[in-house]
Write an enzyme that holds these catalytic residues in place. Sequence first.
Site, PDB file in Angstrom:
ATOM      1  N   TYR A 192      -4.433 -12.126   7.950  1.00  0.00           N
ATOM      2  CA  TYR A 192      -5.237 -11.606   9.070  1.00  0.00           C
ATOM      3  C   TYR A 192      -6.621 -11.136   8.640  1.00  0.00           C
ATOM      4  O   TYR A 192      -7.494 -10.905   9.473  1.00  0.00           O
ATOM      5  CB  TYR A 192      -4.486 -10.498   9.830  1.00  0.00           C
ATOM      6  N   ASN A 227       8.167   1.617  11.435  1.00  0.00           N
ATOM      7  CA  ASN A 227       8.194   1.863  12.887  1.00  0.00           C
ATOM      8  C   ASN A 227       9.274   1.004  13.523  1.00  0.00           C
ATOM      9  O   ASN A 227       9.750   0.040  12.923  1.00  0.00           O
ATOM     10  CB  ASN A 227       6.829   1.498  13.507  1.00  0.00           C
ATOM     11  N   MET A 282       3.633  -8.549   8.310  1.00  0.00           N
ATOM     12  CA  MET A 282       2.469  -9.443   8.229  1.00  0.00           C
ATOM     13  C   MET A 282       2.165  -9.911   6.802  1.00  0.00           C
ATOM     14  O   MET A 282       1.038 -10.294   6.496  1.00  0.00           O
ATOM     15  CB  MET A 282       1.233  -8.721   8.799  1.00  0.00           C
ATOM     16  N   SER A 284       0.839  -1.200   0.000  1.00  0.00           N
ATOM     17  CA  SER A 284       0.000   0.000   0.000  1.00  0.00           C
ATOM     18  C   SER A 284       0.878   1.255   0.000  1.00  0.00           C
ATOM     19  O   SER A 284       1.965   1.268   0.564  1.00  0.00           O
ATOM     20  CB  SER A 284      -0.915   0.019   1.220  1.00  0.00           C
TER      21      SER A 284
HETATM   22  N1  HPA Z   1       4.838  -5.542  13.198  1.00  0.00           N
HETATM   23  C1  HPA Z   1       4.244  -6.299  12.248  1.00  0.00           C
HETATM   24  N2  HPA Z   1       3.963  -5.840  11.028  1.00  0.00           N
HETATM   25  C2  HPA Z   1       4.300  -4.580  10.743  1.00  0.00           C
HETATM   26  C3  HPA Z   1       4.916  -3.740  11.690  1.00  0.00           C
HETATM   27  C4  HPA Z   1       5.197  -4.258  12.983  1.00  0.00           C
HETATM   28  O1  HPA Z   1       5.747  -3.581  13.868  1.00  0.00           O
HETATM   29  N3  HPA Z   1       5.107  -2.549  11.074  1.00  0.00           N
HETATM   30  C5  HPA Z   1       4.627  -2.667   9.819  1.00  0.00           C
HETATM   31  N4  HPA Z   1       4.126  -3.894   9.599  1.00  0.00           N
END
Ligand code: HPA
Length: 273
Positions: A83, A233, A209, A28
């Site tokens: 998910y 992040n 994920m 995305s």
């Molecule tokens: N964890 C899992 N999937 C993610 C994360 C994360 O911190 N950041 C972006 N996709």
Amino acid sequence: MSAYQKAAQQILSLAGAHPPEVGVILGSGLAGVAESFTDAVVLPYSEIDGFPPAGVEGHTGQLVMGKQGSCSVACLQGRSHAYEGHDLADLAVPIRALKAAGCKSLLITCAAGSLQKEMPPGSLMMLTDHINWPGLSPLIGPNDDEIGPRFTDLSNAYDDDLQKLIRQSASAASIALHEGVYLWCLGPNFETPAEIRAFATLGANAVGMSTVPEVLIARHCGLKVAAIAVITNLAAGMQSGLSHEQTLAAGSKAAPILTTLIGEYLQRLPGKT
Ligand code: HPA
């Protein structure tokens, strides 16, 4: 004829004189990659045999074909995640169709959380390997020997030569490129700080994920794979709280750099696979 073979025929008739050489799965916020294509044609997934329905948040669900320099590219814009309750094999038909239409390799992009402070949000990480934490596979079930072998070798899952090409492309464009091991989590929850500490001891550098099911499908049918994650992040416990909004915001901030890197890579690709 199987759905992927029918889809491949549709792709080839759409491609005309430029059958695709490489497939790209765009995460995305990375639609800009396809915007720089010349001679672009777009086909919604709903019009292609066996392609998954759109409706994944932030994903359009369309195939975009076009040229980047002399390289003919087919982009899958829109993926489904485990998910969401979708089948892990949702992208099997699209990926196998790209292979049947002549693609030699697949470039996968994704978002990920970093397990290393030295790889902060906004960084790009080329995947050198992965850990399949859920231990699930889209290849579970009867095997179609015409597509690939029952037991897929993953020793060179992320192709060495393609990794070299990505490194060269990054250095040509003066883009800082990290490298590391991606650990796949099912989601949709983020991880706990304890899980992240455990994953670090297992050798993971980033968590996300997506990607791993797609890599398994691609390697099974003989496509070479390269993958790049946008770090959105620091992982749980390494910063003060996580949110999807932050993932999207950091992802779209890094998107132009990744778009440049992918452009450089695609222009170098013809004749290399
Ligand atoms: N964890 C899992 N999937 C993610 C994360 C994360 O911190 N950041 C972006 N996709």
